[in-house]
Design a protein around this motif. Structure first.
Motif, short mmCIF file in Angstrom:
data_model
loop_
_atom_site.label_atom_id
_atom_site.label_comp_id
_atom_site.label_asym_id
_atom_site.label_seq_id
_atom_site.Cartn_x
_atom_site.Cartn_y
_atom_site.Cartn_z
N GLY A 185 0.80 -1.22 0.00
CA GLY A 185 0.00 0.00 0.00
C GLY A 185 0.83 1.26 0.00
N SER A 186 2.08 1.19 -0.48
CA SER A 186 2.97 2.35 -0.45
C SER A 186 3.63 2.56 -1.81
N LEU A 187 4.08 3.79 -2.03
CA LEU A 187 4.83 4.10 -3.25
C LEU A 187 5.77 5.27 -2.98
N ALA A 188 6.78 5.37 -3.84
CA ALA A 188 7.70 6.51 -3.83
C ALA A 188 8.09 6.79 -5.26
N TYR A 189 8.30 8.07 -5.57
CA TYR A 189 8.66 8.40 -6.95
C TYR A 189 9.66 9.54 -6.99
N LEU A 190 10.29 9.69 -8.14
CA LEU A 190 11.36 10.67 -8.33
C LEU A 190 10.80 12.09 -8.34
N ILE A 191 11.46 12.98 -7.60
CA ILE A 191 11.10 14.39 -7.60
C ILE A 191 12.37 15.21 -7.86
N ALA A 192 12.19 16.45 -8.24
CA ALA A 192 13.31 17.36 -8.49
C ALA A 192 12.95 18.73 -7.96
N GLU A 193 13.96 19.45 -7.51
CA GLU A 193 13.73 20.79 -6.96
C GLU A 193 14.91 21.68 -7.32
N ARG A 194 14.60 22.87 -7.76
CA ARG A 194 15.64 23.83 -8.12
C ARG A 194 15.96 24.69 -6.90
N ASP A 195 17.28 24.76 -6.56
CA ASP A 195 17.64 25.60 -5.42
C ASP A 195 18.83 26.53 -5.72
N LEU B 217 17.90 15.97 -7.05
CA LEU B 217 16.95 14.88 -7.21
C LEU B 217 16.64 14.25 -5.86
N GLY B 218 15.39 13.87 -5.69
CA GLY B 218 14.97 13.25 -4.44
C GLY B 218 13.84 12.28 -4.65
N ALA B 219 13.21 11.90 -3.56
CA ALA B 219 12.12 10.93 -3.60
C ALA B 219 10.97 11.41 -2.72
N ALA B 220 9.76 11.25 -3.23
CA ALA B 220 8.54 11.53 -2.47
C ALA B 220 7.84 10.21 -2.21
N GLY B 221 7.53 9.94 -0.93
CA GLY B 221 6.90 8.69 -0.58
C GLY B 221 5.55 8.88 0.09
N TYR B 222 4.66 7.93 -0.15
CA TYR B 222 3.34 7.91 0.47
C TYR B 222 3.05 6.49 0.95
N GLY B 223 2.28 6.39 2.03
CA GLY B 223 1.85 5.10 2.54
C GLY B 223 2.68 4.63 3.72
N PRO B 224 2.31 3.48 4.30
CA PRO B 224 2.97 2.98 5.52
C PRO B 224 4.47 2.76 5.36
N GLU B 225 4.91 2.38 4.17
CA GLU B 225 6.34 2.13 3.94
C GLU B 225 6.96 3.24 3.10
N ALA B 226 6.43 4.46 3.24
CA ALA B 226 6.92 5.58 2.44
C ALA B 226 8.41 5.81 2.64
N SER B 227 8.85 5.79 3.88
CA SER B 227 10.27 6.06 4.16
C SER B 227 11.17 5.00 3.56
N LEU B 228 10.77 3.73 3.68
CA LEU B 228 11.58 2.64 3.14
C LEU B 228 11.71 2.75 1.63
N LEU B 229 10.58 2.95 0.94
CA LEU B 229 10.64 3.04 -0.52
C LEU B 229 11.38 4.29 -0.96
N ALA B 230 11.21 5.39 -0.25
CA ALA B 230 11.94 6.61 -0.59
C ALA B 230 13.44 6.39 -0.43
N ARG B 231 13.85 5.68 0.64
CA ARG B 231 15.28 5.38 0.82
C ARG B 231 15.79 4.48 -0.30
N ASN B 232 14.98 3.52 -0.71
CA ASN B 232 15.38 2.65 -1.82
C ASN B 232 15.60 3.46 -3.10
#
Length: 405
Positions: free
Chosen positions: A318-328, A338-353
């Protein structure tokens, strides 16, 4: 060309080829073919200036969806795939997807009078368009057949070269039988939501890839290995392979929780591509797919992916993470991180992956996976070491050798 006069067709054609060559030098024979074959005659009704721009042209709309049924491909992509195919005088070539007939005309130029070109298309209107255009441009000897391209054209096999100008999810078993040993196959192959033009050479029962390039093509009719799962009332879509257990029920409320963001050390410039992150992830991770986030979803508060229409995502339960980008602007040459945005119970794990995949890519951005493709009935013991992706008619094996090693 006189600066006060309108450009001729030759001027327009040569200007387009000059633009292509300036970005990526081409083999002399392929460059000459592009300068010789008239694309405008394969696109009747289109203004010559539009025929000689580096863009795709729809020749038949799809009444059942947003993607066209048939297109004239982007000329630079045509040139890239011809370079991968490396047609030689005397070659026997099968093309899957006749389109406008323009690519078949180029192939006819490259194989010469001793070679043969057969092009097939499932759509009768498209096949007729190609036939008429080839007749009009002096390539009456090119064979045009109306049939399902997944069947190939066994009656004129074996072929020393085969090329597909439609997106394939799998390598059909029939094509194996029609490609000569030592022959070369170039096709836009889809796996884990992405498409790469892969150049494969047959060595017995193994197709060995020696080049893969990012591309996008209209999907072939008749292959159903990809699935689409709609989330957030259809405003977010996941595009994944049939072997990936993506459950819409488990993901139904995935966007109801706050977003988890993690950031990598990887940065990119405005002209740099980061699709290598996606490719790199498929070498080891079976949770990789494509996320498509619509404008409505963004307005509803869903975190913007790096590219809303097509960004890599990892999905598990029930979780997902996907590629994000931000200009600074901390780095003027590479202002986006480049980074990761995660949602759901395992958001942190998938974002770390996902961050790990980004970091691996950042360590060696030039690394390209090695791929071999094998018939589906080859047992595990007969496959080389690597990560196996299972399809219907074939099994692909991916592995990676660091270019910096």
């Amino acid at each position: 060309m006189n600066s006060n006069s309108a450009p001729t067709l030759d001027d327009l054609r040569n200007r387009l080829v000059d633009q292509i060559v300036a970005k990526c030098p081409l083999p002399p024979r392929i460059e000459q073919a592009l300068r010789s074959v008239r694309r405008d005659l394969h696109l009747p009704g289109l203004a010559p200036a539009d025929a000689y721009t580096n863009q795709a042209v729809t020749i038949k709309d799809n009444p059942d969806g947003p993607l066209a049924l048939s297109c004239a491909s982007v000329p630079s992509t045509v040139a890239m795939m011809l370079t991968q195919l490396d047609p030689q005088p005397g070659d026997r070539i099968l093309e899957i997807g006749a389109g406008t007939g323009y690519n078949a005309a180029l192939l006819a130029e490259l194989v010469g009078p001793e070679g043969q070109v057969t092009t097939v298309d499932i759509d009768p209107g498209v096949a007729l368009h190609a036939r008429q255009a080839l007749n009009r441009t002096g390539y009456e000897h090119v064979r045009v057949m109306e049939r399902d391209g997944l069947e190939g054209a066994a009656e004129h096999a074996p072929y020393t070269r085969m090329i597909a100008t439609v997106g394939l999810w799998d390598v059909p078993a029939t094509w194996w039988e029609q490609l000569a040993d030592g022959g070369r196959l170039v096709l836009p192959l889809r796996w884990r939501g992405q498409t790469r033009s892969v150049a494969l050479t047959r060595h017995g029962d193994t197709l060995v890839c020696d080049d893969m390039e990012l591309c996008g093509f209209v999907p072939v009719i008749g292959q159903h290995g990809e699935r689409t799962t709609e989330l957030a009332h259809g405003t977010v879509r996941l595009h994944h392979d049939q072997d990936q257990p993506v459950d819409p029920g488990e993901l139904a409320e995935v966007f109801s929780a706050p977003c988890t963001e993690l950031w990598s050390q990887a940065r990119v410039g405005s002209e740099e591509t980061f699709d290598g992150v996606w490719l790199r992830a498929t070498v080891s991770d079976d949770t990789v797919c494509r996320i498509e986030v619509t404008k409505q979803a963004l307005a509803d508060g869903v975190r913007r992916p790096a590219i809303p229409g097509r960004s890599p995502a990892l999905v598990s339960g029930g979780s997902l993470a996907y590629l994000i980008a931000e200009r600074d602007n901390a780095d003027h040459e590479r202002p986006s991180r480049l980074g990761a945005a995660g949602y759901g119970p395992e958001a942190s794990l998938l974002a770390r992956n996902l961050i790990a995949h980004i970091s691996d890519w950042n360590t060696d951005r030039a690394a390209v996976p090695h791929m071999t493709v094998h018939p589906a009935d080859v047992p595990d013991s007969g496959l080389p070491r690597g990560h196996v992706i299972v399809k219907v008619d074939s099994r692909a094996v991916l592995s990676l050798t660091e270019t910096n090693a």
